[in-house]
Design an enzyme around this catalytic site. Structure first.
Site, PDB file in Angstrom:
ATOM      1  N   ASP A 148      77.354  51.326  72.721  1.00 11.67           N
ATOM      2  CA  ASP A 148      76.232  50.888  72.881  1.00 11.67           C
ATOM      3  C   ASP A 148      75.576  51.439  74.080  1.00 11.67           C
ATOM      4  O   ASP A 148      74.520  51.235  73.972  1.00 11.67           O
ATOM      5  CB  ASP A 148      76.089  49.381  72.484  1.00 11.67           C
ATOM      6  CG  ASP A 148      76.705  48.844  71.289  1.00 11.67           C
ATOM      7  OD1 ASP A 148      76.590  49.737  70.345  1.00 11.67           O
ATOM      8  OD2 ASP A 148      76.731  47.553  71.065  1.00 11.67           O
ATOM      9  N   PRO A 182     107.699  48.075  65.939  1.00  8.41           N
ATOM     10  CA  PRO A 182     107.528  49.141  66.758  1.00  8.41           C
ATOM     11  C   PRO A 182     107.549  50.465  65.841  1.00  8.41           C
ATOM     12  O   PRO A 182     107.451  51.628  66.259  1.00  8.41           O
ATOM     13  CB  PRO A 182     108.835  49.278  67.812  1.00  8.41           C
ATOM     14  CG  PRO A 182     109.754  48.099  66.961  1.00  8.41           C
ATOM     15  CD  PRO A 182     108.804  47.132  66.337  1.00  8.41           C
TER      16      PRO A 182
END
Ligand code: SAH
Length: 229
Positions: free
Chosen positions: A182, A101
Protein backbone atom coordinates in the site's frame (compact mmCIF):
# COMPACT_ATOMS: atom_id res chain seq x y z
CA UNK A 1 -9.98 -14.52 10.37
CA UNK A 2 -9.93 -17.32 12.93
CA UNK A 3 -6.77 -19.28 13.58
CA UNK A 4 -6.86 -22.65 15.30
CA UNK A 5 -3.56 -24.06 16.51
CA UNK A 6 -3.23 -27.70 17.48
CA UNK A 7 -0.14 -27.88 19.65
CA UNK A 8 1.29 -29.57 22.74
CA UNK A 9 2.63 -26.14 23.78
CA UNK A 10 -0.27 -23.69 23.65
CA UNK A 11 1.15 -21.38 26.32
CA UNK A 12 4.42 -20.95 24.48
CA UNK A 13 2.51 -19.83 21.40
CA UNK A 14 -0.05 -17.73 23.23
CA UNK A 15 2.69 -15.57 24.73
CA UNK A 16 3.57 -14.53 21.20
CA UNK A 17 0.11 -14.13 19.71
CA UNK A 18 -1.13 -12.07 22.69
CA UNK A 19 1.63 -9.50 22.28
CA UNK A 20 1.78 -6.34 20.21
CA UNK A 21 -0.11 -6.15 16.91
CA UNK A 22 -1.55 -9.68 17.04
CA UNK A 23 -2.69 -9.13 20.63
CA UNK A 24 -4.42 -5.88 19.71
CA UNK A 25 -6.11 -7.48 16.70
CA UNK A 26 -7.83 -9.99 19.00
CA UNK A 27 -9.42 -7.29 21.12
CA UNK A 28 -12.53 -5.29 20.45
CA UNK A 29 -11.01 -2.00 19.42
CA UNK A 30 -12.56 0.93 21.24
CA UNK A 31 -9.98 3.32 19.91
CA UNK A 32 -10.22 7.05 19.42
CA UNK A 33 -13.52 8.38 18.21
CA UNK A 34 -15.33 5.80 20.40
CA UNK A 35 -16.11 3.88 17.28
CA UNK A 36 -16.25 0.26 18.40
CA UNK A 37 -14.54 -1.76 15.82
CA UNK A 38 -14.72 -5.52 15.95
CA UNK A 39 -12.04 -8.09 16.55
CA UNK A 40 -9.98 -8.66 13.45
CA UNK A 41 -8.67 -12.10 14.32
CA UNK A 42 -9.07 -14.85 16.88
CA UNK A 43 -6.37 -17.31 17.84
CA UNK A 44 -7.61 -20.51 19.46
CA UNK A 45 -5.49 -23.27 20.93
CA UNK A 46 -6.17 -27.00 21.22
CA UNK A 47 -3.83 -29.26 23.18
CA UNK A 48 -3.98 -32.89 21.98
CA UNK A 49 -3.34 -33.88 25.61
CA UNK A 50 -6.88 -32.75 26.42
CA UNK A 51 -8.18 -35.25 23.88
CA UNK A 52 -5.89 -38.17 24.64
CA UNK A 53 -8.55 -40.22 26.45
CA UNK A 54 -6.14 -42.52 28.20
CA UNK A 55 -4.77 -42.75 31.69
CA UNK A 56 -1.69 -40.60 31.39
CA UNK A 57 -2.95 -38.35 28.62
CA UNK A 58 -0.33 -39.98 26.49
CA UNK A 59 -0.03 -38.27 23.13
CA UNK A 60 2.93 -40.13 21.67
CA UNK A 61 3.89 -43.72 21.03
CA UNK A 62 6.57 -45.84 19.38
CA UNK A 63 6.52 -45.98 15.59
CA UNK A 64 5.29 -49.13 13.85
CA UNK A 65 8.11 -50.72 11.93
CA UNK A 66 10.71 -49.45 14.38
CA UNK A 67 13.00 -46.49 14.05
CA UNK A 68 14.15 -43.84 16.47
CA UNK A 69 11.97 -41.40 18.34
CA UNK A 70 8.29 -41.20 19.09
CA UNK A 71 5.27 -40.40 16.93
CA UNK A 72 2.30 -38.26 17.91
CA UNK A 73 -0.88 -40.35 18.07
CA UNK A 74 -3.52 -39.64 15.45
CA UNK A 75 -6.69 -39.73 17.55
CA UNK A 76 -5.97 -36.82 19.94
CA UNK A 77 -5.05 -34.65 16.95
CA UNK A 78 -8.17 -35.64 15.01
CA UNK A 79 -10.36 -34.96 18.03
CA UNK A 80 -8.73 -31.58 18.50
CA UNK A 81 -9.44 -30.78 14.84
CA UNK A 82 -13.09 -31.85 15.27
CA UNK A 83 -13.38 -29.55 18.25
CA UNK A 84 -11.80 -26.66 16.34
CA UNK A 85 -13.62 -26.72 13.02
CA UNK A 86 -15.41 -30.06 12.62
CA UNK A 87 -18.83 -28.46 13.01
CA UNK A 88 -18.26 -25.48 10.74
CA UNK A 89 -20.97 -25.49 8.12
CA UNK A 90 -18.99 -23.97 5.31
CA UNK A 91 -15.98 -26.27 5.11
CA UNK A 92 -14.84 -24.47 1.97
CA UNK A 93 -13.85 -21.60 4.24
CA UNK A 94 -11.68 -23.91 6.36
CA UNK A 95 -8.05 -24.58 5.47
CA UNK A 96 -5.94 -27.07 7.37
CA UNK A 97 -2.18 -26.75 7.29
CA UNK A 98 0.17 -29.44 8.55
CA UNK A 99 3.56 -28.09 9.61
CA UNK A 100 6.19 -30.23 7.91
CA UNK A 101 9.78 -29.69 6.77
CA UNK A 102 8.81 -31.54 3.59
CA UNK A 103 5.78 -29.40 2.80
CA UNK A 104 5.24 -26.68 0.24
CA UNK A 105 7.48 -23.73 0.98
CA UNK A 106 5.48 -20.95 2.62
CA UNK A 107 5.69 -17.50 1.03
CA UNK A 108 4.01 -14.10 0.91
CA UNK A 109 1.64 -15.17 -1.86
CA UNK A 110 0.35 -18.03 0.29
CA UNK A 111 -0.12 -15.62 3.17
CA UNK A 112 -2.25 -13.33 1.00
CA UNK A 113 -4.29 -16.19 -0.46
CA UNK A 114 -5.03 -17.63 2.97
CA UNK A 115 -6.16 -14.23 4.27
CA UNK A 116 -8.41 -13.70 1.28
CA UNK A 117 -10.00 -17.11 0.79
CA UNK A 118 -10.58 -18.57 4.25
CA UNK A 119 -12.38 -17.78 7.50
CA UNK A 120 -10.68 -20.54 9.49
CA UNK A 121 -7.06 -21.64 9.23
CA UNK A 122 -6.09 -24.68 11.28
CA UNK A 123 -2.37 -25.14 11.94
CA UNK A 124 -1.23 -28.55 13.16
CA UNK A 125 2.13 -28.52 14.93
CA UNK A 126 4.08 -31.72 15.13
CA UNK A 127 6.60 -32.67 17.79
CA UNK A 128 9.02 -35.59 18.10
CA UNK A 129 9.30 -37.44 14.77
CA UNK A 130 6.01 -36.01 13.58
CA UNK A 131 2.36 -37.06 13.57
CA UNK A 132 0.76 -40.40 12.62
CA UNK A 133 0.19 -40.10 8.86
CA UNK A 134 -3.46 -41.04 9.17
CA UNK A 135 -4.13 -37.43 10.21
CA UNK A 136 -3.00 -36.30 6.76
CA UNK A 137 -5.21 -38.91 5.15
CA UNK A 138 -8.31 -38.31 7.25
CA UNK A 139 -8.24 -34.53 6.95
CA UNK A 140 -7.65 -32.61 3.78
CA UNK A 141 -4.38 -31.05 4.90
CA UNK A 142 -1.80 -29.09 3.02
CA UNK A 143 1.72 -29.73 4.22
CA UNK A 144 3.63 -26.51 4.64
CA UNK A 145 7.29 -25.84 5.37
CA UNK A 146 8.71 -22.52 6.51
CA UNK A 147 12.18 -23.28 5.17
CA UNK A 148 14.76 -25.88 4.36
CA UNK A 149 15.80 -26.70 7.90
CA UNK A 150 14.39 -28.95 10.57
CA UNK A 151 13.01 -27.57 13.83
CA UNK A 152 12.08 -29.47 16.98
CA UNK A 153 8.41 -28.61 16.57
CA UNK A 154 5.79 -26.97 14.40
CA UNK A 155 5.10 -24.10 16.81
CA UNK A 156 7.46 -21.56 15.28
CA UNK A 157 6.24 -22.39 11.76
CA UNK A 158 2.61 -22.03 12.91
CA UNK A 159 3.38 -18.66 14.53
CA UNK A 160 5.24 -17.52 11.44
CA UNK A 161 2.24 -18.32 9.27
CA UNK A 162 -0.27 -16.72 11.66
CA UNK A 163 1.83 -13.58 11.88
CA UNK A 164 2.18 -13.11 8.15
CA UNK A 165 -1.45 -14.02 7.34
CA UNK A 166 -2.85 -11.81 10.13
CA UNK A 167 -1.14 -8.68 8.83
CA UNK A 168 -2.93 -9.22 5.51
CA UNK A 169 -6.30 -9.13 7.26
CA UNK A 170 -7.90 -5.68 6.80
CA UNK A 171 -7.61 -3.53 9.92
CA UNK A 172 -4.94 -5.59 11.67
CA UNK A 173 -2.23 -3.10 10.91
CA UNK A 174 -3.04 0.24 12.50
CA UNK A 175 -2.58 3.76 11.24
CA UNK A 176 1.10 3.73 12.08
CA UNK A 177 1.92 0.48 10.41
CA UNK A 178 1.14 -0.28 6.83
CA UNK A 179 1.22 -3.01 4.29
CA UNK A 180 4.22 -2.87 2.04
CA UNK A 181 2.09 -2.98 -1.12
CA UNK A 182 0.00 0.00 0.00
CA UNK A 183 2.96 2.28 0.36
CA UNK A 184 3.94 4.48 -2.48
CA UNK A 185 7.41 5.27 -1.21
CA UNK A 186 8.67 2.17 0.53
CA UNK A 187 8.20 -1.30 -0.82
CA UNK A 188 9.19 -4.41 1.09
CA UNK A 189 12.73 -3.96 -0.09
CA UNK A 190 13.05 -0.55 1.48
CA UNK A 191 15.85 -1.52 3.75
CA UNK A 192 16.98 1.69 5.41
CA UNK A 193 15.20 3.21 8.37
CA UNK A 194 16.34 5.76 10.91
CA UNK A 195 14.93 7.46 13.94
CA UNK A 196 16.16 10.09 16.38
CA UNK A 197 18.75 11.18 17.32
CA UNK A 198 20.38 12.24 14.08
CA UNK A 199 23.78 11.27 15.40
CA UNK A 200 24.91 8.56 17.82
CA UNK A 201 28.34 7.64 19.05
CA UNK A 202 29.18 3.96 19.26
CA UNK A 203 32.65 2.78 20.18
CA UNK A 204 33.92 6.30 19.65
CA UNK A 205 32.57 6.42 16.10
CA UNK A 206 29.98 8.86 14.92
CA UNK A 207 27.03 7.22 13.20
CA UNK A 208 24.94 9.75 11.33
CA UNK A 209 21.58 9.56 9.63
CA UNK A 210 22.13 10.20 5.88
CA UNK A 211 21.44 13.87 5.33
CA UNK A 212 18.76 13.24 2.71
CA UNK A 213 16.49 11.93 5.48
CA UNK A 214 16.93 15.16 7.44
CA UNK A 215 16.26 17.32 4.41
CA UNK A 216 12.49 17.00 4.51
CA UNK A 217 12.60 16.66 0.74
CA UNK A 218 10.19 13.79 0.21
CA UNK A 219 10.97 13.31 -3.47
CA UNK A 220 14.68 13.01 -2.69
CA UNK A 221 13.98 10.46 0.03
CA UNK A 222 11.86 8.36 -2.33
CA UNK A 223 14.65 8.51 -4.90
CA UNK A 224 17.29 7.55 -2.33
CA UNK A 225 15.24 4.56 -1.17
CA UNK A 226 14.54 3.42 -4.71
CA UNK A 227 18.25 3.45 -5.46
CA UNK A 228 18.99 1.37 -2.36
CA UNK A 229 16.56 -1.40 -3.29
N1 SAH B 1 12.00 -36.44 11.57
C1 SAH B 1 10.98 -35.62 11.05
C2 SAH B 1 11.14 -34.19 11.52
C3 SAH B 1 10.42 -33.94 12.76
S1 SAH B 1 10.53 -32.28 13.24
C4 SAH B 1 11.01 -35.61 9.54
O1 SAH B 1 11.98 -36.02 8.98
O2 SAH B 1 10.03 -35.15 8.95
C5 SAH B 1 9.16 -32.19 14.33
C6 SAH B 1 8.01 -31.35 13.83
O3 SAH B 1 8.47 -30.03 13.66
C7 SAH B 1 7.42 -31.73 12.49
O4 SAH B 1 6.40 -32.69 12.65
C8 SAH B 1 6.86 -30.42 11.99
O5 SAH B 1 5.54 -30.21 12.47
C9 SAH B 1 7.78 -29.40 12.62
N2 SAH B 1 8.78 -28.82 11.70
C10 SAH B 1 10.12 -28.98 11.75
N3 SAH B 1 10.74 -28.28 10.81
C11 SAH B 1 9.79 -27.63 10.11
C12 SAH B 1 9.81 -26.75 8.98
N4 SAH B 1 10.94 -26.38 8.38
N5 SAH B 1 8.62 -26.27 8.54
C13 SAH B 1 7.46 -26.64 9.12
N6 SAH B 1 7.39 -27.48 10.17
C14 SAH B 1 8.53 -27.97 10.67
Amino acid sequence: MNFHVITLFPEVCRAYTDASILGRAQKTDKGKGAKVRGKKISVNYYDPRDYANNKNNKVDDKPYGGGPGMVMRAEPVLKAWDKAVGRKKDQKKVKTLMMSPRGKKFDQKMAKDLAKKYDHVVLISGRYEGIDSRVNKALKVQEVSVGDYVLTGGELPALTIIDSVARQVPGVLGAFESLEDDRSDAGPASSEFYTRPAEIIYKKKKLKVPSVFLSGNHAEIVKYRAEKK
